[in-house]
Design a protein around this motif. Structure first.
Motif, mmCIF file in Angstrom:
data_model
loop_
_atom_site.group_PDB
_atom_site.id
_atom_site.type_symbol
_atom_site.label_atom_id
_atom_site.label_comp_id
_atom_site.label_asym_id
_atom_site.label_seq_id
_atom_site.Cartn_x
_atom_site.Cartn_y
_atom_site.Cartn_z
ATOM 1 N N PHE A 3 0.632 6.314 -8.263
ATOM 2 C CA PHE A 3 -0.362 7.250 -8.804
ATOM 3 C C PHE A 3 0.302 8.578 -9.188
ATOM 4 N N GLY A 4 1.350 8.939 -8.458
ATOM 5 C CA GLY A 4 2.017 10.213 -8.727
ATOM 6 C C GLY A 4 3.004 10.152 -9.883
ATOM 7 N N VAL A 26 -8.717 0.859 -7.530
ATOM 8 C CA VAL A 26 -10.003 1.397 -8.001
ATOM 9 C C VAL A 26 -10.488 2.504 -7.056
ATOM 10 N N GLN A 27 -10.318 2.281 -5.764
ATOM 11 C CA GLN A 27 -10.786 3.263 -4.764
ATOM 12 C C GLN A 27 -9.940 4.534 -4.751
ATOM 13 N N GLN A 28 -8.639 4.363 -4.898
ATOM 14 C CA GLN A 28 -7.738 5.470 -4.582
ATOM 15 C C GLN A 28 -7.119 6.169 -5.790
ATOM 16 N N ALA A 29 -7.140 5.530 -6.957
ATOM 17 C CA ALA A 29 -6.448 6.131 -8.101
ATOM 18 C C ALA A 29 -7.091 7.465 -8.471
ATOM 19 N N LYS A 76 5.712 8.147 -10.257
ATOM 20 C CA LYS A 76 7.122 7.870 -9.962
ATOM 21 C C LYS A 76 7.555 6.504 -10.489
ATOM 22 N N TYR A 104 -5.008 -6.130 -4.768
ATOM 23 C CA TYR A 104 -4.727 -4.696 -4.621
ATOM 24 C C TYR A 104 -5.514 -3.854 -5.618
ATOM 25 N N LEU A 118 1.628 2.910 -3.388
ATOM 26 C CA LEU A 118 0.566 3.407 -4.275
ATOM 27 C C LEU A 118 0.628 4.925 -4.516
ATOM 28 N N PRO A 119 0.887 5.753 -3.476
ATOM 29 C CA PRO A 119 0.967 7.192 -3.778
ATOM 30 C C PRO A 119 2.014 7.504 -4.847
ATOM 31 N N GLY A 120 3.170 6.870 -4.774
ATOM 32 C CA GLY A 120 4.204 7.089 -5.782
ATOM 33 C C GLY A 120 3.784 6.574 -7.144
ATOM 34 N N GLN A 122 -7.933 -1.492 -3.981
ATOM 35 C CA GLN A 122 -7.395 -0.223 -3.474
ATOM 36 C C GLN A 122 -7.139 0.735 -4.621
ATOM 37 N N SER A 171 0.833 -1.218 0.000
ATOM 38 C CA SER A 171 0.000 0.000 0.000
ATOM 39 C C SER A 171 0.858 1.255 0.000
#
Lengths: 279, 429
Positions: B264-265, B282-285, B267, B277, B260-262, B280, B257
């Motif tokens: 989506f960002g 689908v929920q967070q992208a 990186k 996963y 994931l920010p990297g 997550q 988890s």
């Protein structure tokens, strides 16, 4: 030292204090901020303090998915009862251990220290079997009993320090004035011990409020589960978590401790100072 | 006096309070009640579990199932204590790599003769192998997830690299060269390996190259051998991080988890993660983020990889084993398995369930995962006694040091094999 350097030193002290407070409060504020963030913001590479699109959805989901209020009620019953019972038992014991420094009292103090070293996993199976024989598995009284036993050594240790801080001369003076043993304890010693008792009760409350493993093992049905156990229902295999609802529920779970602490904070400060100085 | 009365009243209230919250409820008049402890935790998954329990209860008034939500946190210790105290749930949800100790300890019932032919035939042999110890079946494997590459689809398309499919996956050398091509420097990497727990990821993926690490000697004892095939995956990761710079070294200490920010960002172009996963993601992208699931690279043994399926077992102490097995059979009927799989975003083990169109849709790349199901094998070490200690004390630090570049391959081999066999010997005396 000039008044200018004094001022600079004072400013430095305040800055250090401020930095320490920020360090202490950071996890709490981050939890609060996280609890209001929508899922997409939780995975942002550049997270912000203030949620850009604040939502109550995490709180709604947390309450929809898990019986948080019931679990909080169970935790409250367990923690308050454990704190009350631990203090009631520990106070007279601590008095005896502090005032009568016999070999037995010293051995008891040693045992108190040693008993703190036992890991949970070591004691849980025998404890489970004992409680089973008493028909106290899956019951809050059983859990409370465990919490009392678990909190008692440290509570005792704390209270012995507080009792020793009460000058024995005060009790002797009361006796000279004609007060009986019980009267002396109730009217002279107990009021002086009140801050220490408050601090000890808070310690026992917080220990029980946060405890997870005993509650996980001893409580079988959902109706009995406490808040720390229910919080783990937002966590999956390999530590994957439903972060938003978990943060919302965890934030709510911190509130009772804060409230109790706020209520008796003044007494605790006094108690700590009283226990710190030996007459 | 007033204070004494107040104290007495408080004590009485406490006693009443304790008396009020004691008691267990007990069994209900003549009916059988089975306790089913489920570890389902995601909203859709819990809902599916509860619905199935309600359906069973509606159809079986004499055998009531009580749903108890357990927790993946400390589940092993919790179950062990319950077994020792004779208070275990009748039906137990767990993972296959947790079962060996319970099976050898005599806590679980042998399901070999309790399960109907339909269920036994529906689940492939390789899956049954994950729950079979000493010829006895101690659990029904029902959900599993392969490790896949979750990729930034736009990044891949724009780079012009060949997009792999389950039919034509990347080889490990090709994967390395693709990540080199995708890594653009300046904080952009072709891949991010979340290897906070490096052992199972390394061992499970190594099966694709034919690496087994754990071998059975003729006397039945396990020993560790680190052969060329075992080095393929570790060397790829090591070189991506330390030679090519195509993998981020910073993510080696992260959980899935955390990456994931990297991802989506922008990186990392790809992250190797479990198939579940996707939920997550689908929920967070971020809106418009284009992602896709790719098969993990293949080696000499194709797309093979190790998994530890989720399982349902019956406690040996349960007085109603037959009824518990009947509930498991109902719970895992193909249509129900599909519901459970969709709830957990995982793959069912049952072949009938795998045929369901809902699991073969292109939406959220279910089809890619389903295509990998037949390649899944038991995780290499799950029946080896002493594996948890070897994993924690020997393999985890050794692999972490190797991946970060602190030690070389020879030192890694020496530690895994020499130190590892010393650990195993203690358990196999």
């Amino acid at each position: 030292m000039t008044s200018r350097t004094k001022g600079a030193a004072r400013a430095g002290q305040y800055l250090a204090l401020l930095a320490y407070l920020v360090f202490l409060v950071f996890p709490f504020l981050w939890l609060l901020s996280t609890s209001f963030k929508p899922a997409r913001e939780l995975a942002d590479l550049h997270p912000t303090w203030i949620p850009e699109d604040p939502t109550l959805a995490n709180y709604r989901q947390a309450f929809d998915e898990q019986p948080l209020l019931r679990a909080a009620g169970n935790s409250l019953i367990a923690a308050l009862s454990a704190a009350a019972i631990a203090v009631v038992i520990a106070t007279p014991m601590a008095y005896v251990m502090a005032r009568h420094r016999t070999l037995l009292a010293r051995a008891a103090t040693g045992w108190v220290v040693v008993s703190q070293a036992f890991p949970f996993v070591l004691v849980i199976i025998p404890l489970f079997l004992v409680l089973k024989n008493l028909h106290l598995i899956n019951s809050l009284p059983g859990l409370i009993m465990v919490y009392v036993v678990w909190a008692l050594p440290f509570a005792l240790w704390m209270l012995v320090g507080y009792v020793r801080a009460v000058p024995v001369e005060l009790e002797e003076a009361a006796a000279v004035d004609g007060a009986g043993r019980l009267r002396t304890l109730v009217s002279v010693t107990a009021p002086l011990l009140a801050p220490g008792i408050g601090a000890t009760a808070l310690f026992a409350f917080i220990t029980a409020w946060n405890e997870f493993f005993f509650a996980l093992v001893l409580l079988k049905t959902p109706e009995k589960q406490t808040l720390p156990v229910v919080l783990t229902h937002f966590i999956g295999a390999e530590g994957v978590a439903d972060l938003g609802p978990l943060a919302a529920a965890a934030f709510l779970a911190t509130l009772p401790s804060l409230v109790v602490f706020a209520l008796i904070q003044k007494r605790i400060t006094g108690g700590m100072l009283a226990g710190a100085v030996k007459s | 006096m007033r204070r004494a009365r107040a104290l007495a009243a408080a004590a009485a209230a406490l006693v009443l309070l304790l008396a009020g919250c004691s008691g267990d409820g007990g069994d209900s008049g003549g009916r059988i009640t089975l306790r089913f402890q489920s570890l389902a935790w995601q909203q859709e998954s819990v809902a599916a579990n509860k619905e199935l329990v309600a359906e069973w209860n509606a159809r079986h008034p004499d055998v009531r199932v009580e749903y108890v939500q357990g927790s993946w946190t400390s589940v092993h210790d919790q179950l062990l204590t319950s077994f020792e105290g004779g208070e275990a749930p009748d039906v137990i949800h767990d993972a296959s790599d947790d079962l060996a100790d319970f099976a050898y300890g005599g806590y679980l019932a042998d399901l070999g003769k309790l399960l109907p032919r339909r269920l036994r035939a529906d689940i492939p042999r390789a899956s049954w192998d994950t729950t079979t110890f000493g010829g006895k079946v101690y659990g029904v494997p029902f959900l599993q997830e392969p490790r896949v590459l979750i990729a930034n689809a736009r990044w891949l398309k724009e780079s012009g690299v060949r997009i792999p499919t389950p039919d034509k996956p990347w080889s490990w050398p090709e994967f390395r060269s693709v990540t080199r091509e995708l890594g653009a420097g300046k904080g952009k990497y072709g891949v991010a390996w979340p290897l906070k727990e490096p052992v199972s990821a390394t061992l499970n993926l190594s099966l694709s190259a034919g690496g087994e690490l754990f071998h059975r000697r003729p006397d039945g004892k396990a020993e560790i051998r680190f052969e060329d095939a075992d080095a393929v995956v570790p060397r790829t990761v090591h070189d991506q991080v330390n030679v090519d710079g195509s993998a981020s070294g910073a993510t080696l200490g992260m959980g899935g988890s955390d990456t994931l920010p990297g991802f989506f960002g922008g990186k990392y172009a790809m992250v190797p993660l479990g198939f579940s996963y996707r939920q997550q993601i689908v929920q967070q992208a971020p809106k418009g983020f284009d992602w896709q699931v790719l098969p993990a690279p293949a080696g000499a043994d194709g797309l093979a990889q190790g998994v530890s399926p989720q399982t349902l077992s019956v406690a040996e102490d349960s007085p109603h084993k037959k009824e518990a097995a009947a509930f498991v059979d109902f719970f895992l009927r193909p249509a129900n398995m599909v519901r459970l799989a969709r709830g957990d975003w995982m793959l069912p083990t049952g072949e009938e369930a795998l045929k369901d169109p809902a699991l073969r849709t292109e939406k959220n790349d279910w089809a890619t995962g389903t295509a990998l199901a037949r390649h899944l094998r038991p995780a290499p070490a799950q029946s080896v006694r002493g594996y948890p200690e070897w994993s924690d004390k020997v393999a985890t630090p050794a692999l972490q040091e190797y991946y970060s570049g602190a030690i070389g391959l020879d030192e890694l081999r020496k530690r895994l094999v020499e130190d590892g066999n010393l650990v195993l010997r203690r358990y196999q005396r």
